[in-house]
Write an enzyme that holds these catalytic residues in place. Sequence first.
Site, PDB file in Angstrom:
ATOM      1  N   LEU A  51      -4.837 -14.781  17.205  1.00  0.00           N
ATOM      2  CA  LEU A  51      -3.888 -14.708  18.322  1.00  0.00           C
ATOM      3  C   LEU A  51      -4.620 -14.803  19.660  1.00  0.00           C
ATOM      4  CD1 LEU A  51      -1.605 -11.943  16.800  1.00  0.00           C
ATOM      5  CD2 LEU A  51      -0.855 -14.250  17.398  1.00  0.00           C
ATOM      6  N   ARG A  73      -2.433  -1.207  15.253  1.00  0.00           N
ATOM      7  CA  ARG A  73      -2.528   0.151  14.726  1.00  0.00           C
ATOM      8  C   ARG A  73      -2.666   0.103  13.200  1.00  0.00           C
ATOM      9  NH1 ARG A  73       0.459   0.084  11.117  1.00  0.00           N
ATOM     10  NH2 ARG A  73       2.712   0.174  10.962  1.00  0.00           N
ATOM     11  N   LYS A  75      -1.872   2.378   9.824  1.00  0.00           N
ATOM     12  CA  LYS A  75      -1.115   3.547   9.390  1.00  0.00           C
ATOM     13  C   LYS A  75      -2.118   4.629   9.007  1.00  0.00           C
ATOM     14  CE  LYS A  75       3.305   3.474   6.997  1.00  0.00           C
ATOM     15  NZ  LYS A  75       4.038   2.964   8.143  1.00  0.00           N
ATOM     16  N   SER A  79       0.838   9.331   6.729  1.00  0.00           N
ATOM     17  CA  SER A  79       2.129   8.634   6.792  1.00  0.00           C
ATOM     18  C   SER A  79       2.217   7.542   5.730  1.00  0.00           C
ATOM     19  CB  SER A  79       2.453   8.109   8.198  1.00  0.00           C
ATOM     20  OG  SER A  79       1.347   7.610   8.832  1.00  0.00           O
ATOM     21  N   LYS A  83       5.236   7.651   3.087  1.00  0.00           N
ATOM     22  CA  LYS A  83       6.129   6.500   2.922  1.00  0.00           C
ATOM     23  C   LYS A  83       6.222   6.100   1.449  1.00  0.00           C
ATOM     24  CE  LYS A  83       7.004   1.785   4.338  1.00  0.00           C
ATOM     25  NZ  LYS A  83       6.869   0.782   5.388  1.00  0.00           N
ATOM     26  N   ARG A  86       8.354   8.590  -0.305  1.00  0.00           N
ATOM     27  CA  ARG A  86       9.765   8.421   0.067  1.00  0.00           C
ATOM     28  C   ARG A  86      10.391   7.252  -0.687  1.00  0.00           C
ATOM     29  NH1 ARG A  86       9.040   7.526   5.381  1.00  0.00           N
ATOM     30  NH2 ARG A  86       9.568   5.336   5.300  1.00  0.00           N
ATOM     31  N   ASP A 102       2.858  -2.628   5.566  1.00  0.00           N
ATOM     32  CA  ASP A 102       2.610  -2.338   6.981  1.00  0.00           C
ATOM     33  C   ASP A 102       1.461  -1.342   7.185  1.00  0.00           C
ATOM     34  OD1 ASP A 102       3.972  -0.151   6.026  1.00  0.00           O
ATOM     35  OD2 ASP A 102       5.360   0.006   7.699  1.00  0.00           O
ATOM     36  N   GLU A 169       1.365  -6.733   9.093  1.00  0.00           N
ATOM     37  CA  GLU A 169       2.702  -6.752   9.697  1.00  0.00           C
ATOM     38  C   GLU A 169       2.579  -7.078  11.179  1.00  0.00           C
ATOM     39  OE1 GLU A 169       6.276  -3.797   9.053  1.00  0.00           O
ATOM     40  OE2 GLU A 169       5.153  -3.183  10.826  1.00  0.00           O
ATOM     41  N   HIS A 185      12.982   4.647  21.081  1.00  0.00           N
ATOM     42  CA  HIS A 185      12.209   5.393  20.083  1.00  0.00           C
ATOM     43  C   HIS A 185      12.081   6.862  20.520  1.00  0.00           C
ATOM     44  CE1 HIS A 185       8.523   6.768  17.992  1.00  0.00           C
ATOM     45  NE2 HIS A 185       8.996   6.016  17.009  1.00  0.00           N
TER      46      HIS A 185
HETATM   47  P1  GTP Z   1       9.905   0.117   6.277  1.00  0.00           P
HETATM   48  O1  GTP Z   1       9.289  -0.441   5.042  1.00  0.00           O
HETATM   49  O2  GTP Z   1      10.509   1.487   6.129  1.00  0.00           O
HETATM   50  O3  GTP Z   1       8.976   0.034   7.462  1.00  0.00           O
HETATM   51  O4  GTP Z   1      11.125  -0.773   6.516  1.00  0.00           O
HETATM   52  P2  GTP Z   1      11.193  -2.186   7.223  1.00  0.00           P
HETATM   53  O5  GTP Z   1       9.853  -2.774   7.444  1.00  0.00           O
HETATM   54  O6  GTP Z   1      12.230  -2.967   6.496  1.00  0.00           O
HETATM   55  O7  GTP Z   1      11.759  -1.697   8.567  1.00  0.00           O
HETATM   56  P3  GTP Z   1      12.167  -2.471   9.840  1.00  0.00           P
HETATM   57  O8  GTP Z   1      12.190  -3.931   9.660  1.00  0.00           O
HETATM   58  O9  GTP Z   1      13.435  -1.808  10.273  1.00  0.00           O
HETATM   59  O10 GTP Z   1      11.017  -2.156  10.880  1.00  0.00           O
HETATM   60  C1  GTP Z   1      10.367  -0.946  10.976  1.00  0.00           C
HETATM   61  C2  GTP Z   1       9.683  -0.826  12.353  1.00  0.00           C
HETATM   62  O11 GTP Z   1      10.417  -1.532  13.367  1.00  0.00           O
HETATM   63  C3  GTP Z   1       9.684   0.604  12.819  1.00  0.00           C
HETATM   64  O12 GTP Z   1       8.500   1.234  12.442  1.00  0.00           O
HETATM   65  C4  GTP Z   1       9.830   0.494  14.332  1.00  0.00           C
HETATM   66  O13 GTP Z   1       8.561   0.227  14.932  1.00  0.00           O
HETATM   67  C5  GTP Z   1      10.655  -0.743  14.512  1.00  0.00           C
HETATM   68  N1  GTP Z   1      12.114  -0.474  14.582  1.00  0.00           N
HETATM   69  C6  GTP Z   1      13.030  -0.832  13.651  1.00  0.00           C
HETATM   70  N2  GTP Z   1      14.265  -0.472  14.034  1.00  0.00           N
HETATM   71  C7  GTP Z   1      14.151   0.120  15.245  1.00  0.00           C
HETATM   72  C8  GTP Z   1      15.095   0.700  16.177  1.00  0.00           C
HETATM   73  O14 GTP Z   1      16.311   0.751  15.965  1.00  0.00           O
HETATM   74  N3  GTP Z   1      14.569   1.214  17.329  1.00  0.00           N
HETATM   75  C9  GTP Z   1      13.239   1.178  17.617  1.00  0.00           C
HETATM   76  N4  GTP Z   1      12.833   1.704  18.778  1.00  0.00           N
HETATM   77  N5  GTP Z   1      12.337   0.638  16.771  1.00  0.00           N
HETATM   78  C10 GTP Z   1      12.771   0.124  15.603  1.00  0.00           C
HETATM   79 MG    MG Z   2       7.978  -1.718   8.069  1.00  0.00          MG
END
Ligand code: GTP
Ligand code: MG
Length: 227
Positions: A51, A73, A75, A79, A83, A86, A102, A169, A185
């Site tokens: 990038l 960052r 993880k 956490s 995760k 969970r 991620d 990610e 957030h």
């Molecule tokens: P996980 O596997 O749980 O991370 O699910 P995912 O990757 O499908 O989740 P998603 O695509 O919703 O993205 C997760 C990341 O996006 C979070 O860690 C936040 O940084 C950001 N994010 C997603 N939704 C929101 C939101 O509604 N508000 C804010 N501020 N950040 C968000």
């Molecule tokens: Mg995610």
Amino acid sequence: MILERPNVINLKKLQSQLGGIENRPAIQELAKIIKLFQLYQSGQKEISTKLENLDSEFQINYDYNPIHHMESRMKDMQSLLKKAERKGYDLTADSIQKNIYDIAGIRVITNYLDDIYNVEKLLTNQSDVTLLKRKDYVKNPKTSGYRSLHLVVQVPVFQSKGPVDVPVEIQIRTVGMDMWASLEHKLRYKTNVDSNLVDKYGNQLKDYSDELERIERGMQDIHKKLI
Ligand code: GTP
Ligand code: MG
């Protein structure tokens, strides 16, 4: 040349510090997960360098920088394990490698809306980068009003025994979207805010998200006319 070497980790101490995790991995498994972190951090560096190179090439050839700035960052262990727990995955290096994408994250903050897709295209067109997942919350914002382009890309990291594909990610968003997401957030994760206020500010932020989109489109149009 400055070599940044990882600190030696005291596994026993780390294991004892993993509060709130029911089935803490055994020391040997923890050691494997730490190796995974090292590998993913290398993947993150590979993508960050790509990038940065694209951005500086743009500066030279077009006198323009699509990227405002980048953040990266990793993880943390706590956490990551939380995760995995969970989501019902085994707390092993194999299962984490297979299921969690991620561990290494990069956030790319762009100046304008179009830059989001330009950066995506320039990166994913590279022959050693493979797109694994894509969620376009710019075209389809979340109900909260959250907008960003989420990608998981895979890049080979050359280790002593050969290449290993590593997922990274990437969240790509404009300066405006980033400002919005930081405040939203804060609203969601501050536990001492009254729930009526969370709803009120949440609705207000949802409106601002739409307004920001309109303003960012307008500003991009002006910017294009000035080129
Ligand atoms: P996980 O596997 O749980 O991370 O699910 P995912 O990757 O499908 O989740 P998603 O695509 O919703 O993205 C997760 C990341 O996006 C979070 O860690 C936040 O940084 C950001 N994010 C997603 N939704 C929101 C939101 O509604 N508000 C804010 N501020 N950040 C968000
Ligand atoms: Mg995610």
